[in-house]
Design an enzyme around this catalytic site. Structure first.
Site, PDB file in Angstrom:
ATOM      1  CG  HIS A 253      17.272  12.608 -56.971  1.00 16.38           C
ATOM      2  ND1 HIS A 253      17.124  11.467 -56.397  1.00 16.38           N
ATOM      3  CD2 HIS A 253      17.767  13.690 -56.050  1.00 16.38           C
ATOM      4  CE1 HIS A 253      17.774  11.567 -55.290  1.00 16.38           C
ATOM      5  NE2 HIS A 253      18.403  12.671 -55.136  1.00 16.38           N
ATOM      6  CD  GLU A 308      22.487  20.761 -57.540  1.00 19.24           C
ATOM      7  OE1 GLU A 308      22.121  20.576 -58.770  1.00 19.24           O
ATOM      8  OE2 GLU A 308      23.290  20.130 -56.902  1.00 19.24           O
TER       9      GLU A 308
END
Length: 362
Positions: A253, A308
């Protein structure tokens, strides 16, 4: 010194949320996100972001009532939805419908929490109406006995959702209510800083969320899980991808330098469903294998599962079409966007950064 994309530039002070990327923490109004997902509902978390504190029973019941009262799609929005071409993507449909909602005089400066509640209530109904429309099915009226997330799943599919599916999706939607000064939130605050109305700020945010670098869709994660399910060997597939230098979707991320706290919270909720859904079982296996291989092949990078990854597993488990991912993300993020616009209005300064000219002088 120029900071392209304003990366690292502090442009506002906020009471709404805080992201600690180094330690992998996310706070809503000072409350750690893991505590919120363990103890509170979507409506309670939304109340916290809008009002600055958790509701008591009376306040919670009032918010639920207000959300339910604002679910009915106005006739003009239904007409517009019926006229839009089938090829129009769902994010553009939402943007257009919300823009049409601004046709009445209820939206002006300053934005209000009542306006925020109305827009938040409308978005899931816009999504469900469009989905059913494209499927050639009748729109399913909302049920007043169902809360926000359960009603969303009900109107999408026309049948009562499984409790486990509601819990999983509710956790995801709480985790995506708000995430600091991201691109879409910044767009909303910039628009609001001109003293434009809430509708304008939110349509700007939706248009920003539509971009694949922001809202995106977990297609890469779904493809990874599909490939592993087909091959039947997670280590073989992942090792081959990493050896070829391919990016492993759902891991790493930009902000979090360690574990993504949203992924941890989502995984904790999904552990209750292990054994009930083969895709969630597969996701657990893939995560363990991938993290071990990333540590072996990319030492020192600290690449862990992001939100996600488990969002994709949830969408697959509850049979939600991939095209509904970003719209569902949008349905939850309406709360954060509107909270930021209201905060911007309370102590407003118009955004006016500068650009450095690098062309020739004639």
């Amino acid at each position: 010194m120029i900071q392209k994309g304003l990366k690292g530039i502090v442009a506002a002070e906020t009471l709404i949320s805080d992201i600690d990327g180094e330690n992998g923490q996310l706070f809503y109004r000072g409350y750690e996100i893991r505590d919120i997902t363990k103890k509170f509902s979507f409506e309670e978390a939304a109340y916290l972001l809008w009002f600055g504190h958790f509701p008591n029973e009376e306040q919670l019941n009032l918010l639920k009532y207000q959300l339910k009262q604002n679910r009915d799609l106005p006739e003009n929005i239904r007409i517009i939805l019926d006229l839009l071409p089938p090829s129009m993507d769902l994010m553009s449909v939402i943007r257009t419908a919300i823009s049409a909602e601004g046709g009445n005089s209820d939206y002006g400066w300053k934005p209000t929490i009542s306006q925020a509640i109305r827009l938040t209530a409308l978005v899931p109904m816009i999504i469900a109406y469009r989905k059913r429309q494209l499927e050639g099915k009748e729109f399913v009226p909302h049920r007043s006995d169902l809360d926000f997330v359960a009603n969303y799943l009900y109107t999408l599919n026309g049948k009562a959702p499984l409790a486990a599916h509601v819990e999983a999706l509710e956790t995801y939607m709480i985790l995506t209510l708000e995430h600091g000064m991201n691109a879409s939130t910044f767009s909303a605050r910039v628009t609001a800083s001109t003293e434009s109305d809430l509708i304008s700020a939110i349509t700007a945010a939706i248009g920003t969320m539509k971009g694949p670098l922001h809202g995106g869709a977990p297609s890469g994660v779904i493809e990874l899980l599909d490939e592993i399910a087909l091959v039947g060997d997670a280590e073989k597939v992942i090792r081959a991808k990493l050896t070829r230098g391919e990016k492993l979707m759902g891991f790493g991320h930009r902000v979090y330098k360690t574990h993504d706290p949203r992924a941890i919270s989502l995984k904790a909720k999904l552990l209750d469903m292990v054994g009930e859904d083969e895709w969630l079982d597969l996701a657990m296996e893939v995560e363990d294998t991938a993290i071990n291989l990333l540590a072996e092949l990319k030492p020192g990078r600290s690449l862990y599962t992001n939100v996600e990854f488990y969002a994709a597993a949830i969408m697959k488990a509850i049979n939600m079409d991939l095209v509904l991912f970003t719209p569902t993300f949008t349905a939850s993020r309406m709360v954060g966007w509107t909270a930021h616009v209201i905060e911007q209005a309370e102590n407003n300064t118009i955004y006016r950064p500068e650009a450095k000219y690098i062309g020739d002088f004639k």
